[in-house]
Design a protein around this motif. Sequence first.
Motif, short mmCIF file in Angstrom:
data_model
loop_
_atom_site.label_atom_id
_atom_site.label_comp_id
_atom_site.label_asym_id
_atom_site.label_seq_id
_atom_site.Cartn_x
_atom_site.Cartn_y
_atom_site.Cartn_z
N GLY A 180 28.81 -3.27 -22.67
CA GLY A 180 30.02 -4.10 -22.61
C GLY A 180 30.83 -4.01 -23.90
N ASN A 181 30.28 -3.38 -24.94
CA ASN A 181 31.01 -3.27 -26.21
C ASN A 181 32.19 -2.32 -26.07
N ALA A 182 33.23 -2.59 -26.87
CA ALA A 182 34.43 -1.73 -26.81
C ALA A 182 34.07 -0.28 -27.16
N ASP A 183 33.10 -0.12 -28.06
CA ASP A 183 32.73 1.25 -28.47
C ASP A 183 31.44 1.72 -27.78
N ALA A 184 31.25 1.24 -26.54
CA ALA A 184 30.01 1.60 -25.80
C ALA A 184 29.90 3.10 -25.60
N PRO A 185 28.73 3.68 -25.80
CA PRO A 185 28.58 5.11 -25.56
C PRO A 185 28.43 5.42 -24.07
N VAL A 186 28.62 6.69 -23.74
CA VAL A 186 28.14 7.19 -22.45
C VAL A 186 26.71 7.58 -22.75
N TYR A 187 25.79 6.76 -22.35
CA TYR A 187 24.41 6.93 -22.82
C TYR A 187 23.60 7.79 -21.85
N PHE A 188 23.42 9.06 -22.24
CA PHE A 188 22.68 10.01 -21.41
C PHE A 188 21.38 10.41 -22.11
N ASP A 189 20.81 9.51 -22.92
CA ASP A 189 19.55 9.84 -23.61
C ASP A 189 18.45 8.85 -23.24
N ASN A 190 18.40 8.55 -21.95
CA ASN A 190 17.45 7.54 -21.47
C ASN A 190 16.00 7.99 -21.53
N ALA A 191 15.78 9.30 -21.60
CA ALA A 191 14.39 9.78 -21.72
C ALA A 191 13.85 9.47 -23.12
N ALA A 192 14.75 9.31 -24.09
CA ALA A 192 14.29 8.98 -25.44
C ALA A 192 13.95 7.49 -25.51
N THR A 193 14.87 6.67 -25.09
CA THR A 193 14.62 5.24 -24.93
C THR A 193 15.74 4.69 -24.07
N THR A 194 15.46 3.61 -23.34
CA THR A 194 16.51 3.01 -22.51
C THR A 194 17.23 1.93 -23.29
N LEU A 195 18.41 1.57 -22.84
CA LEU A 195 19.09 0.40 -23.38
C LEU A 195 18.34 -0.85 -22.90
N LYS A 196 18.64 -1.98 -23.52
CA LYS A 196 17.90 -3.20 -23.17
C LYS A 196 18.81 -4.22 -22.47
N PRO A 197 18.34 -4.78 -21.35
CA PRO A 197 19.15 -5.78 -20.66
C PRO A 197 19.10 -7.14 -21.37
N GLU A 198 20.07 -7.97 -21.03
CA GLU A 198 20.20 -9.31 -21.62
C GLU A 198 18.88 -10.11 -21.52
N CYS A 199 18.20 -10.03 -20.36
CA CYS A 199 17.00 -10.85 -20.17
C CYS A 199 15.89 -10.46 -21.15
N VAL A 200 15.86 -9.19 -21.53
CA VAL A 200 14.83 -8.73 -22.48
C VAL A 200 15.18 -9.21 -23.88
N ILE A 201 16.46 -9.08 -24.23
CA ILE A 201 16.91 -9.53 -25.55
C ILE A 201 16.65 -11.03 -25.68
#
Length: 415
Positions: free
Chosen positions: A24-45
């Motif tokens: 949701g950040n203005a400078d959000a990446p197109v994140y195609f490196d999910n095999a390295a690690t995934t992003l974290k959802p709000e519920c986890v944070i």
Amino acid sequence: MIKSDKKPEPQDVEKFRHEFPMLGNADAPVYFDNAATTLKPECVIKAVEDYYYHFCANINRGLYESSLLATKKYESARTAAAAFIGALPEEIVFTPNTTYAINMVAASLPVLVGDRCRKKILIPFSEHHSNMIPWMNLERRGFYTEFIRVDQAGRIDLNDFYDRLDRTTAIVASSIVSNVSGVINPVVVMAEAAGECGALFLADAAQAAAHVDINVKKLGVDFLALSGHKIYAPPGSGILYGKTGLLEKMEPIVWGGGTVSSVRQDGFEPAAVPKKLEPGTPDIPAFSGLEAALGFVSDIGFDYQQYEKSLLEYCVYEMAKIPGLKIPGFVEEGTSFFNERSAIIPFTLKGWDCSELPVVLDKQAKIAIRSGFHCAQPFTCSLSPEGVHRVSFAPYNTKKEIDLFIGILAELAEL
Ligand code: PLP
């Protein structure tokens, strides 16, 4: 575990994306490196934050409210982890990550394998270093490692596996999903064959956990290792599953507080498993996050595996149109390339090496991909001596992101 088989609609994906604050950040990446690690959802944070705000205390020690709550949460994370992979809570050892978990089993191999004639360790040639070095390192203790052949697409040569497997085999250790090729390995048949031969079987589920269903009983494995950070949980939350009898035989790599039930000047009594194998204070909030992450995955309201497959196919066919771009093992439409394959695409692009392409993609469009040997140097080198680029998807990725990526690759290919 509630998993939906609902066909994924664009609004489901949009809703899913909204769960991830970083997107949701203005400078959000197109994140195609999910095999390295995934992003974290709000519920986890939030679960991690809750620990620091509401029950920050050590586990297993204090008899006051916050410590009791921290212990209760840690143990409920264990129950959730067990349910997620079809195991019992007492079969779950919490570890920092997959690497640590595999090292634990490797260090105990001599006591796990009573038979002194069993000295052979079999691993596919395509394995991650974390499922390679711990075994190779056992050479000092009289074991030796043999590599099972894989083809250019990364598929295991089962005939070669059967030829090598015999009564001298101590353990077969294989990833469920390769972190380089994305191939889903035939773990069920391999584990069955290993069992018939009296050998142990360890499954490395680091790359599989977020993308394919895992049930240790259906897989028929003796051990399974995974890292929470690759399935939306915080780093520091790893899992080692082991059959109870086997965990009991194991020795901790590190002894100390938590691993013992009583200590005298002339000796000590080890604690019962899994405690015996969990030395020192763990990353307590990470395991709160793990429980939230596993609940999150179980509740994804659409068939995310089917959605990931659609992204994979779309991206591969678009990439195949780019001159000078090669995907190892992908020949043309109608091949069995997409059978048994998770959402990972390795590729090379003529004129763009591993130190250049990821930098250009990041600079031009904030596209995050990984390039190099991917901690699987022998196999990756066999595909391309200078390494390969890799894109890897999660259900928050979209066809629009892929179009942006393809557009830039096509321009770069022209240069
Ligand atoms: N095994 C596989 C197949 C992996 O992809 C990885 C990490 O990329 C690992 C093991 C090691 O995971 P970790 O660094 O979380 O220990």
